[in-house]
Write a protein that holds these residues in place. Structure first.
Motif, short mmCIF file in Angstrom:
data_model
loop_
_atom_site.label_atom_id
_atom_site.label_comp_id
_atom_site.label_asym_id
_atom_site.label_seq_id
_atom_site.Cartn_x
_atom_site.Cartn_y
_atom_site.Cartn_z
N PRO A 116 34.83 0.13 14.23
CA PRO A 116 34.71 1.37 13.44
C PRO A 116 33.49 2.19 13.83
CG PRO A 116 34.17 -0.55 12.10
CD PRO A 116 34.70 -1.08 13.40
N GLN A 117 33.70 3.49 13.90
CA GLN A 117 32.60 4.40 14.20
C GLN A 117 31.49 4.30 13.15
OE1 GLN A 117 32.21 6.85 16.59
NE2 GLN A 117 34.18 6.79 17.68
N SER A 118 31.86 3.91 11.94
CA SER A 118 30.89 3.88 10.84
C SER A 118 29.76 2.89 11.07
CB SER A 118 31.60 3.54 9.53
OG SER A 118 32.19 2.25 9.59
N LEU A 119 29.93 1.96 12.00
CA LEU A 119 28.84 1.02 12.30
C LEU A 119 27.58 1.75 12.77
CD1 LEU A 119 30.65 -1.98 14.07
CD2 LEU A 119 29.52 -1.99 11.85
N SER A 120 27.77 2.95 13.30
CA SER A 120 26.62 3.73 13.77
C SER A 120 25.75 4.21 12.62
CB SER A 120 27.07 4.91 14.62
OG SER A 120 27.88 5.79 13.85
N ASN A 121 26.24 4.04 11.37
CA ASN A 121 25.43 4.40 10.20
C ASN A 121 24.39 3.34 9.87
OD1 ASN A 121 26.97 6.73 9.85
ND2 ASN A 121 28.42 5.70 8.48
N LEU A 122 24.53 2.16 10.45
CA LEU A 122 23.62 1.04 10.14
C LEU A 122 22.37 1.18 10.99
CD1 LEU A 122 26.26 -1.86 9.97
CD2 LEU A 122 25.60 -0.21 8.22
N ARG A 123 21.55 2.15 10.67
CA ARG A 123 20.42 2.52 11.52
C ARG A 123 19.32 1.45 11.57
NH1 ARG A 123 20.68 7.92 13.10
NH2 ARG A 123 22.89 8.49 13.07
N ASN A 124 19.33 0.49 10.64
CA ASN A 124 18.32 -0.58 10.66
C ASN A 124 18.78 -1.81 11.42
OD1 ASN A 124 16.41 0.80 8.98
ND2 ASN A 124 17.68 0.32 7.21
N LEU A 125 20.01 -1.79 11.91
CA LEU A 125 20.61 -2.98 12.49
C LEU A 125 19.87 -3.43 13.75
CD1 LEU A 125 23.09 -4.57 11.51
CD2 LEU A 125 24.42 -3.45 13.30
N MET A 126 19.56 -4.72 13.80
CA MET A 126 18.89 -5.30 14.96
C MET A 126 19.81 -6.25 15.73
SD MET A 126 15.21 -6.10 13.14
CE MET A 126 14.38 -6.52 14.66
N THR A 127 20.80 -6.83 15.05
CA THR A 127 21.72 -7.76 15.68
C THR A 127 23.14 -7.41 15.27
OG1 THR A 127 20.09 -9.54 15.65
CG2 THR A 127 22.37 -10.18 15.92
N LEU A 128 24.03 -7.27 16.25
CA LEU A 128 25.44 -7.01 15.99
C LEU A 128 26.27 -7.88 16.93
CD1 LEU A 128 27.73 -5.47 14.65
CD2 LEU A 128 27.45 -3.66 16.36
N ASP A 129 27.04 -8.80 16.34
CA ASP A 129 27.86 -9.72 17.13
C ASP A 129 29.31 -9.63 16.67
OD1 ASP A 129 28.97 -11.73 18.63
OD2 ASP A 129 27.43 -13.22 18.19
N LEU A 130 30.16 -9.07 17.53
CA LEU A 130 31.59 -8.93 17.26
C LEU A 130 32.41 -9.72 18.27
CD1 LEU A 130 31.64 -5.04 16.68
CD2 LEU A 130 31.34 -6.84 14.97
N SER A 131 31.80 -10.65 18.95
CA SER A 131 32.44 -11.35 20.06
C SER A 131 33.57 -12.27 19.61
CB SER A 131 31.39 -12.16 20.83
OG SER A 131 30.81 -13.15 20.00
N SER A 132 34.46 -12.59 20.56
CA SER A 132 35.54 -13.56 20.36
C SER A 132 36.42 -13.20 19.18
CB SER A 132 34.96 -14.97 20.22
OG SER A 132 34.28 -15.35 21.39
N ASN A 133 36.97 -11.99 19.22
CA ASN A 133 37.98 -11.54 18.28
C ASN A 133 39.14 -10.94 19.08
OD1 ASN A 133 37.18 -11.76 15.28
ND2 ASN A 133 35.26 -11.09 16.24
N HIS A 134 39.91 -10.07 18.47
CA HIS A 134 41.00 -9.39 19.17
C HIS A 134 40.84 -7.88 19.03
CE1 HIS A 134 42.80 -13.36 19.41
NE2 HIS A 134 42.81 -13.46 18.10
N LEU A 135 39.63 -7.42 19.12
CA LEU A 135 39.34 -6.00 18.95
C LEU A 135 39.85 -5.21 20.14
CD1 LEU A 135 35.72 -6.32 17.52
CD2 LEU A 135 37.85 -6.01 16.24
N THR A 136 40.33 -4.01 19.88
CA THR A 136 40.87 -3.15 20.93
C THR A 136 40.15 -1.80 20.89
OG1 THR A 136 42.61 -2.41 19.41
CG2 THR A 136 43.13 -4.26 20.88
N GLY A 137 40.58 -0.92 21.80
CA GLY A 137 39.98 0.40 21.85
C GLY A 137 38.66 0.40 22.60
N GLU A 138 37.89 1.45 22.38
CA GLU A 138 36.65 1.64 23.11
C GLU A 138 35.43 1.28 22.26
OE1 GLU A 138 36.89 5.71 24.06
OE2 GLU A 138 38.68 5.51 25.31
N ILE A 139 34.33 1.06 22.94
CA ILE A 139 33.05 0.87 22.24
C ILE A 139 32.55 2.26 21.85
CG2 ILE A 139 30.68 0.05 22.41
CD1 ILE A 139 31.61 -1.88 24.59
N PRO A 140 32.41 2.53 20.56
CA PRO A 140 31.98 3.89 20.15
C PRO A 140 30.64 4.26 20.77
CG PRO A 140 32.72 2.60 18.25
CD PRO A 140 32.61 1.64 19.39
#
Length: 694
Positions: free
Chosen positions: A567-591
């Motif tokens: 989701p594009q909305s992840l870009s709202n998490l301006r304090n985020l230091m760690t983001l791990d979405l690995s090993s799923n079935h996600l499709t599309g592009e990296i926003p």
């Protein structure tokens, strides 16, 4: 306050006004320090009966700027206190030289540079107390200076950047020397001999330096010592049993964070005044001496992270009625928890984690009504239901860490745990517990940190999760939880806004609180706001509403069965230091909007089915190719698959149309440029040809 009946001398007034002129901010004292008034009535100034300035006391006045050497012209000045300000620059040599100053305190400022060494020809100084702590001084504390201070009683040079060896002349020069604090510097070398000659030395502190070697024998000759503290250095060796008993006045002993080995000396029991024993983070082995129970005034026993063996029952803790903190975690203790511990009615902190203890909790722990913190994690305790029923009767408990026990038992689902309502930190992790996330957790309205990782819990995340208004750290990773990520999870108040933190009862841990990977915290609010749902069986798409959790510092959704796009909305998490979405079935592009996450230091989308170009702006230039592995449709200069022109257009922060327009402009500009150059060359050729024909 003025004590004189005669106006101060003009020369002294002039010296004070020069000091005032050197300040960039005077904290309002200039209103009092008027030119036409008697300086003996000025704020912070005290005079003798004959109008001579004897004290300048301007602590915590908000002063900024440099200290003028003119204060050294106050020939009768005995007390100078400029502590807790923002004074900077070097410390004037003139203030070390006056023959009148007895108390000098410039602590908690921004002073820097070397402490000027006194000339060997200077006569003895009358200085009694020198406090230069919490500044930015560098260099060595040379012996020559201290040899001129034969009346010194106290030196506090802690929290600076002094280097070199600890001077050996303190005790030799000053027979009345009583307090030495050199902690939090960069001293190296061994503890100098001669400390034992300080017959009046009561406090010796030099923790958090680089001091090595052993404790010299003569340090035990300083029999007046009450406070001996050398934590976090490189000291080693054993502690001599016969020598230890000579320090019969010792109240505080802190040798933690070193490399001491051997046993705790049996003579520890003869230190009848001892209140605090800190020897954690060493290589101490053997069993606890039974004589430890003879130190009846002990308030703190901290022996965590050592190699101590045997049973705790060897010590009769009932002889230590004042004991408040007992931390024996990360050792090799065996047996059960001795019931004598439960007679310590003043106990507030009990740390027994990471040992080899077994058995069950007994009702006698109810006697410890003051207990606020208990950590029994990673032992071999059994019967989790009984443990929780007993612990709920301790109404002051705010932290319960019991993970790594109760292996393969069932998570209690009984909702009768009324009494755990004050719990703020709960860890029931690493137990391989079966069952579901129990509903009784919804009653823990003060809960801030919840650790349920590494169990076998199944079922969905309960919808009441957002009713826990203070929950800020959730780790339910490595379970068998199913279903979609509920929108209630995206409405957790503490992860959406920090406004609720105003109403929180912050825990100030009496000892550092440990959380993996190896971090220690002193307060609960210092723990980063985290949501870890990794390694479960969640399905469906990542909800768009997850972008509402703007306070999140860490988000882990890895190793699930999530699908759909990031989701594009992840870009709202301006304090985020760690983001791990690995090993799923996600499709599309990296926003590409994720480039706006400027604090992102760890990013992983490996092993999905993502496609298109990898963003190259922001923090993305710092991520390794392994962060994108297992996505053969991704392209990037760092990956095997490089992007072609069309793919590169998609990676641009501009729209495709804007990108094409820019490309067309560049092509058109280049074409006109080439045509222009060819035209100019044709005209010039004709011009030169005509000139030749003429």
């Amino acid at each position: 306050m003025a004590t004189s009946t005669i106006a101060c001398l003009e020369q002294e007034k002039s010296s004070l006004l020069r000091f005032l002129a050197g300040l960039s901010q005077d904290g309002g004292i200039s209103k009092s320090w008027g030119n036409g008034t008697d300086c003996c009535v000025w704020e912070g100034i005290t005079c003798s009966g004959d109008g001579v300035v004897i004290e300048v006391s301007l602590a915590s006045k908000g002063l900024k700027g440099q200290i003028s050497p003119s204060l050294g012209d106050l020939t009768s000045l005995s007390h100078l206190n400029l502590s807790y300000n923002s004074l900077s620059g070097v410390f004037p040599e003139e203030l070390m030289s006056p023959s009148s100053i007895t108390v000098l305190d410039v602590s908690f400022n921004h002073l820097k540079g070397h402490l000027q060494e006194l000339n060997s020809s200077v006569s003895d100084r009358p200085l009694h107390v020198l406090n230069i702590s919490s500044n930015r001084f560098i260099g060595e504390l040379t012996s020559i200076t201290w040899e001129k201070m034969r009346n010194l009683v106290t030196i506090n040079a802690s929290n600076n950047s002094f280097t070199g060896q600890i001077p050996s002349s303190f005790c030799i020069s000053s027979p009345s020397f009583a307090v030495l604090d050199l902690g939090y510097n960069q001293f190296f070398g061994s503890i100098p001999p001669g400390i034992g000659k300080c017959s009046n030395l009561r406090i010796l502190k030099a923790g958090h330096n680089n001091i090595n070697g052993t404790l010299p024998d003569d340090i035990f000759s300083a029999t007046s010592l009450e406070y001996l503290s050398f934590p976090v250095n490189r000291l080693q060796g054993t502690i001599d049993d016969a020598l230890m008993m000579k320090l019969s006045n010792l109240v505080f002993l802190h040798l933690g964070g070193n490399r001491f080995s051997g046993k705790i000396p049996d003579s520890i029991g003869q230190l009848k005044r001892l209140e605090e024993l800190h020897m954690g983070h060493n290589n101490i082995s053997g069993e606890l001496p039974s004589s430890l129970g003879d130190s009846t005034n002990l308030v703190i026993i901290n022996l965590h992270v050592n190699k101590i063996t045997g049973e705790l029952a060897k010590v009769n803790f009932s002889n230590i009625p004042n004991l408040k903190i007992l931390d024996l975690s990360a050792n090799y203790f065996t047996g059960t928890i001795p019931e004598s511990i439960y007679s310590c009615s003043n106990l507030t902190w009990l740390g027994l984690s990471f040992n080899k203890l077994h058995g069950q909790l007994t009702e006698k722990i109810e006697n410890v009504k003051s207990l606020t913190f208990i950590s029994l994690s990673h032992n071999n305790f059994t019967n989790i239901t009984r443990a929780l029923y007993i612990l709920k009767r301790l109404r002051k408990l705010n932290t319960v860490l019991i993970g790594g026990n109760f292996m393969h038992e069932a998570m209690p689902e009984d909702e009768a745990f009324a009494g755990l309502e004050n719990i703020q930190v709960l860890g029931i992790n690493d137990c391989a517990l079966t069952g579901k996330i129990p509903n009784w957790l919804s009653k823990l309205k003060k809960l801030e940190l919840l650790l349920l990782r590494n169990n076998k819990l199944s079922g969905p995340i309960p919808t009441w999760i957002n009713s826990l208004n203070f929950l800020r750290y959730v780790d339910i990773s490595n379970n068998s939880l199913t279903g979609v990520i509920p929108t209630s999870l995206t409405k957790m108040p503490m992860l959406k806004s920090d406004k609720n933190s105003v109403h929180m009862d912050q825990i100030v841990f009496q000892m550092p609180f440990f959380l993996p990977p190896s971090l220690h915290y002193r307060t609960s609010t210092a723990v980063p706001k985290m949501l870890n749902l990794g390694n479960n069986k969640f399905t469906g798409a990542i909800p768009m509403e997850i972008g509402d959790l703007k306070e999140l510092l860490s988000l882990n959704l890895s190793f699930n069965n999530l699908n759909g796009e990031i989701p594009q909305s992840l870009s709202n998490l301006r304090n985020l230091m760690t983001l791990d979405l690995s090993s799923n079935h996600l499709t599309g592009e990296i926003p590409s909007t994720l480039e706006n996450l400027h604090f992102l230091s760890k990013f992983n989308v490996s092993y999905n089915d993502l496609k298109g170009p990898v963003p190259i702006g922001g923090q993305f230039s710092t991520f390794l190719s392994s962060s994108f592995a297992g996505n053969p449709k991704l392209c990037s200069p760092m990956l095997v698959h490089h992007c072609n022109l069309a793919e590169a257009a998609l990676s641009s922060p501009f729209s495709t149309k804007e990108y094409v327009d820019k490309v067309m402009f560049i092509i058109a500009f280049s074409l006109f440029f080439v045509i222009g150059v060819l035209y100019d060359q044709t005209i010039l050729s004709r011009y030169f040809l005509l000139n030749r024909l003429r």
